[in-house]
Design an enzyme around this catalytic site. Structure first.
Site, PDB file in Angstrom:
ATOM      1  N   SER A  65       3.268  -1.795  10.129  1.00 27.68           N
ATOM      2  CA  SER A  65       4.429  -1.956  10.283  1.00 27.68           C
ATOM      3  C   SER A  65       4.935  -3.215  10.486  1.00 27.68           C
ATOM      4  O   SER A  65       5.879  -4.110  10.610  1.00 27.68           O
ATOM      5  CB  SER A  65       4.388  -1.382  11.903  1.00 27.68           C
ATOM      6  N   GLY A  90       2.640   2.361  10.324  1.00 21.96           N
ATOM      7  CA  GLY A  90       3.625   3.811  10.508  1.00 21.96           C
ATOM      8  C   GLY A  90       4.133   4.380  11.640  1.00 21.96           C
ATOM      9  O   GLY A  90       4.641   5.670  11.815  1.00 21.96           O
ATOM     10  N   GLU A 148      -5.817  -4.220  10.330  1.00 19.09           N
ATOM     11  CA  GLU A 148      -4.705  -3.129  11.145  1.00 19.09           C
ATOM     12  C   GLU A 148      -5.094  -2.344  12.179  1.00 19.09           C
ATOM     13  O   GLU A 148      -6.263  -1.730  12.023  1.00 19.09           O
ATOM     14  CB  GLU A 148      -4.555  -2.868  10.059  1.00 19.09           C
ATOM     15  N   HIS A 177      -9.569   2.185   3.983  1.00 21.38           N
ATOM     16  CA  HIS A 177      -8.232   1.618   4.914  1.00 21.38           C
ATOM     17  C   HIS A 177      -8.697   2.613   6.636  1.00 21.38           C
ATOM     18  O   HIS A 177      -9.465   3.820   6.471  1.00 21.38           O
ATOM     19  CB  HIS A 177      -7.342   2.274   4.294  1.00 21.38           C
ATOM     20  N   GLY A 191       3.127  -0.857   4.037  1.00 20.12           N
ATOM     21  CA  GLY A 191       2.759  -0.057   4.274  1.00 20.12           C
ATOM     22  C   GLY A 191       3.933   1.089   3.810  1.00 20.12           C
ATOM     23  O   GLY A 191       5.051   0.726   2.232  1.00 20.12           O
ATOM     24  N   GLY A 192       4.940   1.159   4.769  1.00 23.73           N
ATOM     25  CA  GLY A 192       6.151   1.550   4.435  1.00 23.73           C
ATOM     26  C   GLY A 192       7.380   0.680   3.279  1.00 23.73           C
ATOM     27  O   GLY A 192       8.389   0.850   3.085  1.00 23.73           O
ATOM     28  N   GLU A 227      -7.026   5.102   7.329  1.00 21.77           N
ATOM     29  CA  GLU A 227      -6.382   6.580   7.072  1.00 21.77           C
ATOM     30  C   GLU A 227      -7.930   7.253   6.478  1.00 21.77           C
ATOM     31  O   GLU A 227      -8.093   8.853   6.433  1.00 21.77           O
ATOM     32  CB  GLU A 227      -5.111   6.784   5.765  1.00 21.77           C
ATOM     33  N   ASN A 232       0.717  -1.048   0.538  1.00 24.69           N
ATOM     34  CA  ASN A 232       0.206   0.133   0.040  1.00 24.69           C
ATOM     35  C   ASN A 232       0.980   1.067   0.361  1.00 24.69           C
ATOM     36  O   ASN A 232       1.613   0.932   1.097  1.00 24.69           O
ATOM     37  CB  ASN A 232      -1.195  -0.198   1.389  1.00 24.69           C
ATOM     38  N   TRP A 233       0.535   1.886  -0.958  1.00 29.32           N
ATOM     39  CA  TRP A 233       2.098   2.839  -0.996  1.00 29.32           C
ATOM     40  C   TRP A 233       1.842   4.517  -0.790  1.00 29.32           C
ATOM     41  O   TRP A 233       2.421   5.088  -0.549  1.00 29.32           O
ATOM     42  CB  TRP A 233       2.384   2.752  -2.602  1.00 29.32           C
ATOM     43  N   LYS A 234       0.001   4.532  -0.707  1.00 30.45           N
ATOM     44  CA  LYS A 234      -0.041   5.514   0.097  1.00 30.45           C
ATOM     45  C   LYS A 234      -0.167   6.436  -0.792  1.00 30.45           C
ATOM     46  O   LYS A 234       0.239   6.528  -1.878  1.00 30.45           O
ATOM     47  CB  LYS A 234      -0.092   5.866   1.455  1.00 30.45           C
TER      48      LYS A 234
HETATM   49  P1  PGA Z   1       3.024   0.672   7.282  1.00 30.16           P
HETATM   50  O1  PGA Z   1       1.168   0.895   6.578  1.00 30.16           O
HETATM   51  O2  PGA Z   1       2.858  -0.730   7.013  1.00 30.16           O
HETATM   52  O3  PGA Z   1       3.282   1.144   6.997  1.00 30.16           O
HETATM   53  O4  PGA Z   1       2.429   0.735   9.062  1.00 30.16           O
HETATM   54  C1  PGA Z   1       0.139  -0.457   6.612  1.00 30.16           C
HETATM   55  C2  PGA Z   1      -1.006   0.126   6.459  1.00 30.16           C
HETATM   56  O5  PGA Z   1      -1.714   1.291   6.217  1.00 30.16           O
HETATM   57  O6  PGA Z   1      -1.712  -0.753   5.772  1.00 30.16           O
END
Ligand code: PGA
Length: 257
Positions: free
Chosen positions: A217, A177, A171, A99, A238-239, A101, A13-15
């Site tokens: 994470s 993050g 999640e 998500h 994500g990251g 966010e 997930n590149w956001k």
């Molecule tokens: P993260 O993000 O791996 O950077 O914690 C995961 C996500 O939000 O899907």
């Protein structure tokens, strides 16, 4: 993981990261190191404006392209929005829905998430339905109830024959993050509860066919331990999905014989 009954799926997930040019560079790096993933499906969800670039760049890599969002209406006066039909027409296979966010910053509700799940399924794509509790909720001891409510609302009205195409991503918001990962036991327990909720709604056969991911994470360091939990069938990353070597190491952890 339980490969006998369901697919293992590693999803990036590149956001709001990466330009189309950077997407191409990423793919070139990946071509040097990406294994032939026998045991897991791999995909990356990219910003909408990069979908075409990603589809071109990832074509020979066996990495599917997903969208990070969708709007539930088919068409009309919704300036700035993108429909499921538009994504399908491009060649998108997966769409992240709900998500945290988007729920937190853009006011997405459980009812809206449910409409998006229906829209994605109607176009033959797979929704990756995100659920998870905040730190306050975990400390109050309501994680189970909260996540159950999110799963039930997201799947409301979805027929059993479509469940195989749904992915649920657990999640915990406090782990996204932040570098704080849920322990494998904590994550495994909630993913087990999610499967129990699906079992209560659809029966055991359907429940065991659904892929449930962990996200928050996930890194090369903790992936194998998380994926060893019987109810964790992959990751939403994500990251670590922004760095080719790290993403490949997580794919490798999911791809052990
Ligand atoms: P993260 O993000 O791996 O950077 O914690 C995961 C996500 O939000 O899907």
């Amino acid at each position: 993981m339980n490969r006998r009954y369901r697919k293992t799926v590693i999803a990036g997930n590149w956001k709001m990261n990466m330009t189309a040019t950077e997407t191409k560079k990423f793919a070139e790096e990946m071509k040097k190191i990406m294994p032939r993933a026998k045991w897991c499906d791999t995909l990356i969800c990219v910003p909408a404006c990069n979908i075409s670039a990603a589809l071109r760049a990832f074509k020979d890599l066996r990495i599917s392209v997903g969208s990070e969002n969708v709007y539930f209406e088919e068409k009309g006066a919704y300036t700035g929005e993108i429909s499921a039909g538009m994504l399908r027409d491009l060649g998108v296979k997966y769409v992240i829905v709900g998500h945290s966010e988007r729920r937190e910053r853009f006011g997405e509700t459980d009812a809206g998430v449910n409409k998006k799940v229906h829209a994605v399924l109607a176009e033959g794509m797979s929704p990756i339905i995100c659920v998870g509790e905040s730190l306050e909720q975990r400390e109050m001891g309501v994680t189970g109830e909260w996540v159950t409510l999110q799963v039930k609302s997201a799947l409301h009205g979805v027929p059993a024959d479509k469940l195989r195409r749904c992915i649920v991503a657990y999640e915990p918001i406090w782990a996204i993050g932040t570098g704080k990962t849920a322990t494998a036991e904590q994550a495994g327990e909630v993913c087990g509860n999610i499967r129990a909720t699906i079992r209560a709604m659809y029966g055991a056969r359907v429940a065991r066919s659904v892929t449930i991911q962990y996200g928050g994470s996930m890194t090369p360091q903790n992936a194998a331990e998380l994926l060893a939990q019987p109810d964790i069938d992959g990751g939403l990353i994500g990251g670590a999905s922004l760095k080719p070597e790290q993403f490949v190491e997580i794919v490798n952890a999911a791809n052990q014989d």
